[in-house]
Scaffold this active site. Structure first.
Site, short mmCIF file in Angstrom:
data_model
loop_
_atom_site.label_atom_id
_atom_site.label_comp_id
_atom_site.label_asym_id
_atom_site.label_seq_id
_atom_site.Cartn_x
_atom_site.Cartn_y
_atom_site.Cartn_z
N ASN A 164 38.08 28.47 36.53
CA ASN A 164 36.81 29.16 36.79
C ASN A 164 37.02 30.66 36.69
O ASN A 164 38.06 31.19 37.08
CB ASN A 164 36.30 28.83 38.19
CG ASN A 164 34.87 29.30 38.38
OD1 ASN A 164 33.94 28.71 37.81
ND2 ASN A 164 34.68 30.39 39.11
N TYR A 168 33.43 38.37 41.68
CA TYR A 168 33.31 38.53 43.14
C TYR A 168 33.95 39.87 43.50
O TYR A 168 35.14 40.07 43.24
CB TYR A 168 34.05 37.41 43.88
CG TYR A 168 33.90 36.03 43.28
CD1 TYR A 168 32.67 35.38 43.21
CD2 TYR A 168 35.02 35.36 42.77
CE1 TYR A 168 32.56 34.11 42.66
CE2 TYR A 168 34.92 34.09 42.21
CZ TYR A 168 33.68 33.46 42.16
OH TYR A 168 33.58 32.21 41.61
N ARG A 169 33.19 40.74 44.12
CA ARG A 169 33.71 42.09 44.40
C ARG A 169 34.93 42.05 45.32
O ARG A 169 35.11 41.10 46.08
CB ARG A 169 32.61 42.93 45.06
CG ARG A 169 32.29 42.45 46.46
CD ARG A 169 31.50 43.49 47.24
NE ARG A 169 31.32 43.06 48.59
CZ ARG A 169 30.14 42.70 49.11
NH1 ARG A 169 29.03 42.73 48.39
NH2 ARG A 169 30.08 42.31 50.37
N TRP A 182 34.18 35.86 47.53
CA TRP A 182 33.48 34.71 46.92
C TRP A 182 32.62 34.08 48.00
O TRP A 182 33.10 33.63 49.02
CB TRP A 182 34.44 33.73 46.25
CG TRP A 182 35.69 33.33 46.98
CD1 TRP A 182 35.80 32.98 48.29
CD2 TRP A 182 37.01 33.22 46.41
NE1 TRP A 182 37.09 32.65 48.58
CE2 TRP A 182 37.86 32.79 47.45
CE3 TRP A 182 37.55 33.42 45.14
CZ2 TRP A 182 39.22 32.57 47.25
CZ3 TRP A 182 38.90 33.19 44.96
CH2 TRP A 182 39.72 32.78 46.00
N GLU A 229 33.75 29.35 31.99
CA GLU A 229 33.13 30.62 31.64
C GLU A 229 33.83 31.25 30.43
O GLU A 229 33.18 31.93 29.63
CB GLU A 229 33.20 31.60 32.82
CG GLU A 229 32.21 31.31 33.95
CD GLU A 229 32.72 30.30 34.97
OE1 GLU A 229 33.87 29.84 34.83
OE2 GLU A 229 31.96 29.97 35.91
N ASP A 278 24.68 46.94 48.91
CA ASP A 278 24.60 45.79 48.01
C ASP A 278 23.38 45.83 47.10
O ASP A 278 22.53 46.71 47.22
CB ASP A 278 24.61 44.49 48.85
CG ASP A 278 25.53 43.45 48.26
OD1 ASP A 278 25.49 43.25 47.04
OD2 ASP A 278 26.29 42.83 49.04
C1 LIG Z 1 27.92 43.17 39.63
C2 LIG Z 1 27.97 41.82 40.27
C3 LIG Z 1 28.64 41.65 41.47
C4 LIG Z 1 28.71 40.41 42.09
N1 LIG Z 1 29.38 40.29 43.25
C5 LIG Z 1 29.49 39.07 43.83
C6 LIG Z 1 30.23 38.92 45.03
O1 LIG Z 1 30.78 39.87 45.58
N2 LIG Z 1 30.33 37.67 45.57
C7 LIG Z 1 29.75 36.57 44.98
O2 LIG Z 1 29.90 35.48 45.49
N3 LIG Z 1 29.01 36.70 43.85
C8 LIG Z 1 28.88 37.93 43.26
N4 LIG Z 1 28.16 38.06 42.11
C9 LIG Z 1 27.48 36.88 41.54
C10 LIG Z 1 28.46 35.94 40.86
O3 LIG Z 1 29.24 36.63 39.92
C11 LIG Z 1 27.71 34.80 40.16
O4 LIG Z 1 27.06 34.04 41.15
C12 LIG Z 1 28.62 33.91 39.32
O5 LIG Z 1 27.85 32.89 38.74
C13 LIG Z 1 29.71 33.30 40.15
O6 LIG Z 1 30.54 32.47 39.34
P1 LIG Z 1 30.80 30.98 39.78
O7 LIG Z 1 29.49 30.27 39.64
O8 LIG Z 1 31.82 30.49 38.82
O9 LIG Z 1 31.28 31.01 41.18
C14 LIG Z 1 28.08 39.31 41.48
C15 LIG Z 1 27.41 39.46 40.28
C16 LIG Z 1 27.35 40.70 39.66
C17 LIG Z 1 26.62 40.84 38.37
MN LIG Z 2 31.87 28.76 37.57
#
Ligand SMILES: Cc1cc2nc3c(=O)[nH]c(=O)nc-3n(C[C@H](O)[C@H](O)[C@H](O)COP(=O)(O)O)c2cc1C
Ligand SMILES: [Mn+2]
Length: 481
Positions: A164, A168-169, A182, A229, A278
């Protein structure tokens, strides 16, 4: 031609007049935010800060901050093209998107974009001691510290081995330790939980910063669990992504990334993360999150540090979100054929409001559309769903307000859900991650739905009259407008 790396994208932005090279000395502590905020809200250029105060590594901000740049990033005229390509690659009618991507009939085309392993890896050129050399931003005054805002976080599912990549910041605690934000609905968190359940003490994590635009976008895309991804990034680019083996963990990373962090997250270690200004427009309060221990850092020669600033909308992430809305619409329409169009307004921070138009064919179908949204992937977190007929342009908020206020009866046309999963950033939730939901059925009501008369006609001019006026309109137009 696919972008090989972030640098090719920057060169293209430059050639297109979409890049501002800032030669002033600007501090990554708050000052860059103020400039990025003013720029993105005015629809301005991508920003390359060539002299971050105290650092010799340039910072890229606002790369995706307009619709045009987001389209350049994904190399499309319309974002829908990507979703349409996915659907057209299907060889059978799947009952869901997951079936579609994992099933038998799928998608030789998608599968052919499996990442390509290479040992020639610019991301491994230079070894670094700590995060301290990178101009990581402190974005807002009340932020707990510096945050890495565009990390592509790569983990392996401890059960299936599937990879995956999620964005996640990461809050910087010190030169070798960060937070790992996450949220509970995300796949990184799911991998972490599986690792803990298996009694393994830690999970290996690799982080890529500064990747080609398709890979960056893919890490933010709401793909179903188990759908890679990195393969999706290849599909978007129409060219396999090059990956290289990590040096200290059993993972692969984009070979052309600017910076790679390798390390692990322990099962039993949590630390307060935040506050962080945020994308909801509020500071997310401190909460315990896992901790990322960095064991190895490498970067390219003369690396570029890529970041974004989120805050009160609209900010740069609005365009990543809008790309998602458009890319996934064809797939949502395949699964829920009554849905015609969808607007996730930027101000609603994507999870707070969805406006959906439908072609109603049977009584109660607007309710079905709501339940469809609440049952589809990350859209399930949507707090308010408004359903209108397809004569309403969901992207024109004035038309939506006209339709909603005139077509719904609050006593009959509202659906209220009991506390249900909500976005971790839903500040209004009484209990984090759990909140009610509101559906507003603003479609015209039918007799079969209990409406006891015909719905009145909308006021419209005859086509014939419009044509007649068109003939001499130009003569009058200049006088009246
Ligand atoms: C700039 C930006 C920052 C993000 N920060 C976070 C974060 O800190 N934590 C989080 O869970 N998702 C964050 N997201 C959203 C996730 O990247 C998004 O839900 C993504 O689909 C997660 O991947 P996953 O589905 O494989 O877990 C962020 C998205 C963007 C565009
Ligand atoms: Mn995913």
């Amino acid at each position: 031609m696919a972008y090989e790396d972030l640098r090719e994208f920057i060169s293209m932005l430059d050639a297109e007049g979409e890049l501002a090279r800032i030669k002033h000395e600007v501090s990554p502590v708050l000052e860059m935010t103020e400039i990025a905020d003013r720029t993105v809200k005015a629809g301005g250029k991508a920003l390359l800060f060539e002299k971050p105060k105290g650092y010799d590594i340039p910072v890229l901000l606002n790369a995706f901050g307009t619709e045009r740049r987001m389209k350049l990033a994904l190399e499309v005229e319309r974002f829908e093209e990507i979703g349409e390509r996915l659907l057209s690659a299907l060889e059978f009618k799947p009952s869901s998107f997951v079936d579609a991507l994992k099933g038998v009939g799928m998608l030789k085309e998608f599968m052919s974009f499996i990442p390509k392993k290479t040992s020639k890896a610019p991301c491994k050129e230079v070894e670094a001691e700590s995060l301290d050399k990178f101009p990581i931003l402190k974005c807002w005054p009340k932020d707990a510290g510096r945050f890495i805002t565009l990390p592509v976080v790569i983990t392996k599912d401890p059960e299936t081995g599937e990879i995956n990549a999620g964005m996640y910041r990461m809050q910087v605690f010190d030169g070798k330790t960060t937070g790992m934000h996450w949220q509970i609905h995300k796949h990184g968190a799911e991998h972490f939980r599986k690792m803990a359940e298996k009694g393994e003490g830690k999970i290996e994590v690799a982080v890529a910063i500064g990747v080609d635009p398709a890979t960056l976008y893919a890490a933010t895309a709401p793909l179903p669990a188990g759908i890679s991804e990195l393969m999706f990034a290849g599909f978007i680019r129409r060219e396999r992504l090059k990956v290289t083996e990590c040096e200290t963990v059993d993972l692969f990373v984009p070979a052309n990334a600017e910076i790679i962090l390798e390390g692990y997250v322990k099962a039993d270690e949590f630390r307060m993360e935040g506050p962080f200004g945020d994308h909801t427009g509020y500071y997310t309060p401190p909460e315990p999150y896992p901790v990322f221990h960095i064991t190895h850092i490498t970067h390219r020669e003369n690396p570029i540090y890529h970041a974004t600033v989120v805050g009160k909308p609209p900010m740069e992430d609005a365009w990543l979100g809008k790309a998602t809305e458009r890319i996934f619409l064809p797939i949502i329409r395949m699964m829920h054929p009554e849905i015609v169009d969808m607007n996730l307004p930027v101000e609603g921070a994507f999870h707070n409001l969805a406006i959906v138009s439908i072609r109603k064919r049977y009584p109660g179908q607007a309710k079905k559309a709501m339940y469809a949204i609440w049952g589809t992937g990350m859209l399930s977190l949507t707090k308010v769903v408004v359903v209108v007929d397809d004569d309403v342009n969901v992207h024109d908020i004035r038309e939506v307000i006209w339709a909603v206020t005139s077509r719904f009866d609050p006593a009959r046309d509202v659906v209220l859900l009991p506390p249900s999963p909500t976005d971790s950033l839903d500040h209004a939730a009484y209990i984090p991650n759990l909140a009610g939901k509101l559906g507003i059925d603003a479609t015209k009501k039918w007799k079969e739905e209990g409406y006891n008369r015909e719905w009145p006609d909308a006021v419209e001019m005859d086509a014939e009259v419009k044509r007649r006026v068109d003939e001499f309109w130009n003569k009058i137009k200049n006088m009246v407008l």
